[in-house]
Design an enzyme around this catalytic site. Structure first.
Site, mmCIF file in Angstrom:
data_model
loop_
_atom_site.group_PDB
_atom_site.id
_atom_site.type_symbol
_atom_site.label_atom_id
_atom_site.label_comp_id
_atom_site.label_asym_id
_atom_site.label_seq_id
_atom_site.Cartn_x
_atom_site.Cartn_y
_atom_site.Cartn_z
ATOM 1 N N THR A 31 74.159 -65.939 47.188
ATOM 2 C CA THR A 31 74.113 -67.399 46.693
ATOM 3 C C THR A 31 74.025 -67.023 45.190
ATOM 4 O O THR A 31 74.972 -67.712 44.457
ATOM 5 C CB THR A 31 72.743 -68.092 46.833
ATOM 6 O OG1 THR A 31 72.506 -68.173 48.327
ATOM 7 C CG2 THR A 31 72.857 -69.488 46.266
ATOM 8 N N ASP A 84 64.874 -65.529 50.339
ATOM 9 C CA ASP A 84 65.086 -65.756 51.700
ATOM 10 C C ASP A 84 64.427 -66.969 52.598
ATOM 11 O O ASP A 84 64.615 -67.311 53.771
ATOM 12 C CB ASP A 84 64.616 -64.353 52.222
ATOM 13 C CG ASP A 84 65.321 -63.175 51.718
ATOM 14 O OD1 ASP A 84 66.587 -63.170 51.968
ATOM 15 O OD2 ASP A 84 64.687 -62.201 51.079
ATOM 16 N N GLU A 103 63.471 -58.198 40.714
ATOM 17 C CA GLU A 103 63.391 -59.647 40.569
ATOM 18 C C GLU A 103 61.969 -60.293 40.014
ATOM 19 O O GLU A 103 62.052 -61.329 39.407
ATOM 20 C CB GLU A 103 63.815 -60.427 41.912
ATOM 21 C CG GLU A 103 65.399 -59.938 42.384
ATOM 22 C CD GLU A 103 65.450 -60.291 43.857
ATOM 23 O OE1 GLU A 103 66.556 -60.506 44.208
ATOM 24 O OE2 GLU A 103 64.559 -60.412 44.675
#
Length: 218
Positions: A31, A84, A103
């Site tokens: 994405t 996720d 992240e």
């Protein structure tokens, strides 16, 4: 509408959050790849980006956006990343792409965390997606035993080395009813670098793509 088309739609919606931002944080995943590609039209106002992975860094460079070191960039206005799984409290499981540690660092360094997902990632309770845990290689077996004690079934993600030089254990069969507590408990295991529960620092905004359009999680 295909899942890939949903991802592109929600990536387009995230552009509204970065139009006035000069330096932003960028995550990792399919994405986010759409989001990076769409940044090409805005790059005139973007001075640089802090990336959570080598893969995203390369993609940013290809469209002409400089990749900056977080130590030099300091606090970021906005961080855009996928997930996720995400629940109603905007807590997430992340790390399917093995970039969870970076992240989490970039998310912590950002004033606003915008999570972009398609509707298949929304869940009532986290844990159906195996929880990634980044582990120092020498501690892999030790950490796996401790994760079993927590009720999980850890599986070594073979042939996967993180950008930090570590390994990943994917923990199956967890029903995560208290994400904050589990995030802390796993982080306390010696040898764990980071785990993919994002609950201590959840998202501020969750954009969800569906065939009927993009909605914002209240």
């Amino acid at each position: 509408m295909t899942q890939d088309e949903l991802k592109r739609k929600v990536a387009e919606a995230a552009l509204d959050y970065v139009k006035d931002v000069t330096i932003l944080g960028v995550g990792t995943g399919s994405t986010v790849n759409h989001f990076i590609d769409l940044l090409a039209d805005l790059k005139g106002g973007i001075e640089g980006a802090v990336s959570s992975s080598q893969a995203s860094s390369e993609r940013l460079k290809k469209i002409g956006i400089p990749v900056l070191d977080l130590n030099a960039a300091g606090t970021l206005d906005v961080y855009v990343d996928g997930a996720d799984e995400v629940n109603a409290a905007k807590q997430m499981i992340k790390g399917g792409g093995a970039a969870l540690t970076r992240e989490k660092i970039v998310a912590e360094a950002s004033r606003k965390f915008v999570c972009i997902v398609d509707e298949t990632k929304c869940v009532d309770v986290l844990g159906k997606f195996p929880l990634p845990v980044e582990v120092i290689p020498m501690a892999r077996s030790l950490v796996a035993r401790r994760l079993v004690e927590l009720g999980g079934t850890p599986v070594w993600r073979e042939n996967c080395i993180t950008d930090n030089g570590n390994v990943i254990l994917d923990v199956h069969n967890l029903t995560i009813t208290d994400p904050v507590e589990l995030e802390r408990r796993i982080n306390d295991i010696p040898g764990v670098v980071c785990n993919g529960v994002f609950a201590l620092r959840p998202a501020d905004v969750v954009l969800i793509g569906s065939p009927s359009g993009v909605r914002t999680l209240p």
